[in-house]
Design an enzyme around this catalytic site. Structure first.
Site, short mmCIF file in Angstrom:
data_model
loop_
_atom_site.label_atom_id
_atom_site.label_comp_id
_atom_site.label_asym_id
_atom_site.label_seq_id
_atom_site.Cartn_x
_atom_site.Cartn_y
_atom_site.Cartn_z
N ASN A 9 36.31 47.02 -9.61
CA ASN A 9 35.01 46.95 -8.94
C ASN A 9 34.30 48.05 -9.35
OD1 ASN A 9 32.98 46.72 -6.84
ND2 ASN A 9 34.24 47.28 -5.23
N TRP A 10 33.17 47.75 -10.11
CA TRP A 10 32.33 48.82 -10.89
C TRP A 10 31.48 49.16 -9.87
CZ3 TRP A 10 30.46 46.96 -16.53
CH2 TRP A 10 31.58 46.75 -17.00
N LYS A 11 31.10 48.49 -8.70
CA LYS A 11 30.02 48.97 -7.67
C LYS A 11 28.73 49.09 -8.23
CE LYS A 11 33.68 51.12 -4.97
NZ LYS A 11 34.31 51.98 -3.99
N HIS A 96 33.69 43.41 0.99
CA HIS A 96 34.07 44.80 0.79
C HIS A 96 33.59 45.60 2.15
CE1 HIS A 96 34.30 48.76 -0.92
NE2 HIS A 96 35.20 48.15 -1.82
N GLU A 98 32.15 48.43 2.04
CA GLU A 98 30.75 49.08 1.84
C GLU A 98 29.71 47.82 2.27
OE1 GLU A 98 31.29 50.33 -2.04
OE2 GLU A 98 32.75 52.07 -1.43
N GLU A 168 42.32 46.76 1.62
CA GLU A 168 41.67 48.07 1.35
C GLU A 168 41.52 49.10 2.42
OE1 GLU A 168 39.48 47.76 -2.68
OE2 GLU A 168 38.32 47.34 -1.15
N GLY A 174 37.66 55.65 -2.53
CA GLY A 174 36.99 56.68 -3.03
C GLY A 174 37.10 58.14 -2.35
N SER A 214 41.74 54.40 -3.80
CA SER A 214 42.25 55.52 -4.53
C SER A 214 43.44 55.28 -5.57
CB SER A 214 42.35 56.71 -3.74
OG SER A 214 41.22 57.26 -3.22
N GLY A 235 38.50 50.61 -7.84
CA GLY A 235 37.11 51.28 -7.96
C GLY A 235 36.81 52.41 -8.91
N GLY A 236 37.02 53.59 -8.55
CA GLY A 236 36.70 54.70 -9.42
C GLY A 236 37.37 54.61 -10.60
C1 PEP Z 1 37.18 49.92 -3.81
O1 PEP Z 1 36.07 50.21 -3.56
O2 PEP Z 1 37.37 48.72 -3.88
C2 PEP Z 1 37.97 50.81 -4.32
C3 PEP Z 1 39.30 50.39 -4.15
O3 PEP Z 1 37.54 52.15 -4.57
P1 PEP Z 1 38.62 53.29 -5.00
O4 PEP Z 1 39.54 52.75 -6.08
O5 PEP Z 1 37.44 54.26 -5.74
O6 PEP Z 1 39.03 54.05 -3.87
#
Ligand code: PEP
Length: 252
Positions: A9-11, A96, A98, A168, A174, A214, A235-236
């Site tokens: 998920n590049w956001k 999501h 967010e 999640e 994050g 994470s 994500g990251g």
């Molecule tokens: C996400 O936002 O879907 C996610 C899992 O982010 P991260 O891996 O950065 O915690």
């Protein structure tokens, strides 16, 4: 047998050129060294059509991070599920935290988005998960149950089969804090049990349930070793080819 998947998920990261460069690097790496799981990259809308041109979609699926809750018309700035599909993408992330948190996406809005995504033949990666406050009050099970009931348990068993669930925990996104593999397994097993209550054991056994929060190459093997964790939504660590590949290789 349910599918193992690692999805990125590049956001709201990377301009068009940088995004294309990352997708090309992943495409080359994974075409040469085939993954042992399904791989999906979910990118901002602006990247989709360009990346779809060269992506080897037998190896890497392509998805959006959102779509509109309306079919078409005077909704300035929105991108419909049909538009997403027309780029060559096959997936869309919905729900999501967010989007729920910053853009006030309610269960009813998400229900509409899911229906439109499925109508346009997109597979949905549907995110659920509790906040830190809810976890501390031991309410995580009721939160995820309500999120499923509010937006996807209205679907027929056939349509529910097109949904990938991503658990999640909001407190792990994050933040560098990962749920322990035991914590994650416990709630994944619970999610599978309520899917079984609703749709029966076969559908539950066939549902892919990803962990997100994470997740990185160092903790992915322990998480993915659990029986009810079928991969990750990342994500990251999906923003660099080597980091993302490290997680994909956890299935090897
Ligand atoms: C996400 O936002 O879907 C996610 C899992 O982010 P991260 O891996 O950065 O915690």
């Amino acid at each position: 047998m349910r599918k193992k998947i690692v999805a990125g998920n590049w956001k709201m990261n990377m301009n068009l050129q940088d995004g294309i460069a990352l997708a090309k690097e992943l495409n080359e790496t994974l075409t040469q060294d085939k993954p042992n799981c399904g791989v999906v990259i979910c990118t901002p809308f602006i990247h989709l059509a360009s990346i779809a041109q060269f992506l080897n979609q037998d190896v890497i699926g392509l998805g959006a991070e959102n779509c509109a809750d309306k079919e078409k018309g005077a909704y300035t700035g929105e991108v419909s599920a049909e538009m997403v599909k027309s780029t060559g993408a096959q997936y869309v992330i919905l729900g999501h935290s967010e989007r729920r948190g910053y853009y006030n996406e309610t269960p009813e809005i998400l229900k509409e988005k899911v229906l439109l995504a499925l109508k346009n033949d997109l597979k949905v990666i549907f995110c659920i998960g509790e906040s830190l406050e809810e976890r501390e009050a031991n309410k995580q099970n009721e939160v995820v149950k309500a999120e499923l009931e509010g937006s996807v348990f209205n679907l027929s068993a056939e349509d529910f089969g097109k949904i990938i669930i991503a658990y999640e925990p909001i407190w792990a996104i994050g933040t560098g804090k990962t749920a322990t593999s035991d914590q994650a397994e416990e709630i994944h097993a619970y999610i599978r049990s309520i899917i079984a209550d609703k749709y029966g054991k076969q559908v539950a056994d066939d549902t892919t349930i990803l962990y997100g929060g994470s997740c990185k190459a160092s903790n992915a093997p322990e998480l993915f070793a659990k029986p009810d964790i079928d991969g990750g939504l990342i994500g990251g660590a999906s923003l660099k080819a080597a980091d993302f590949k490290g997680i994909i290789d956890a299935w090897k």
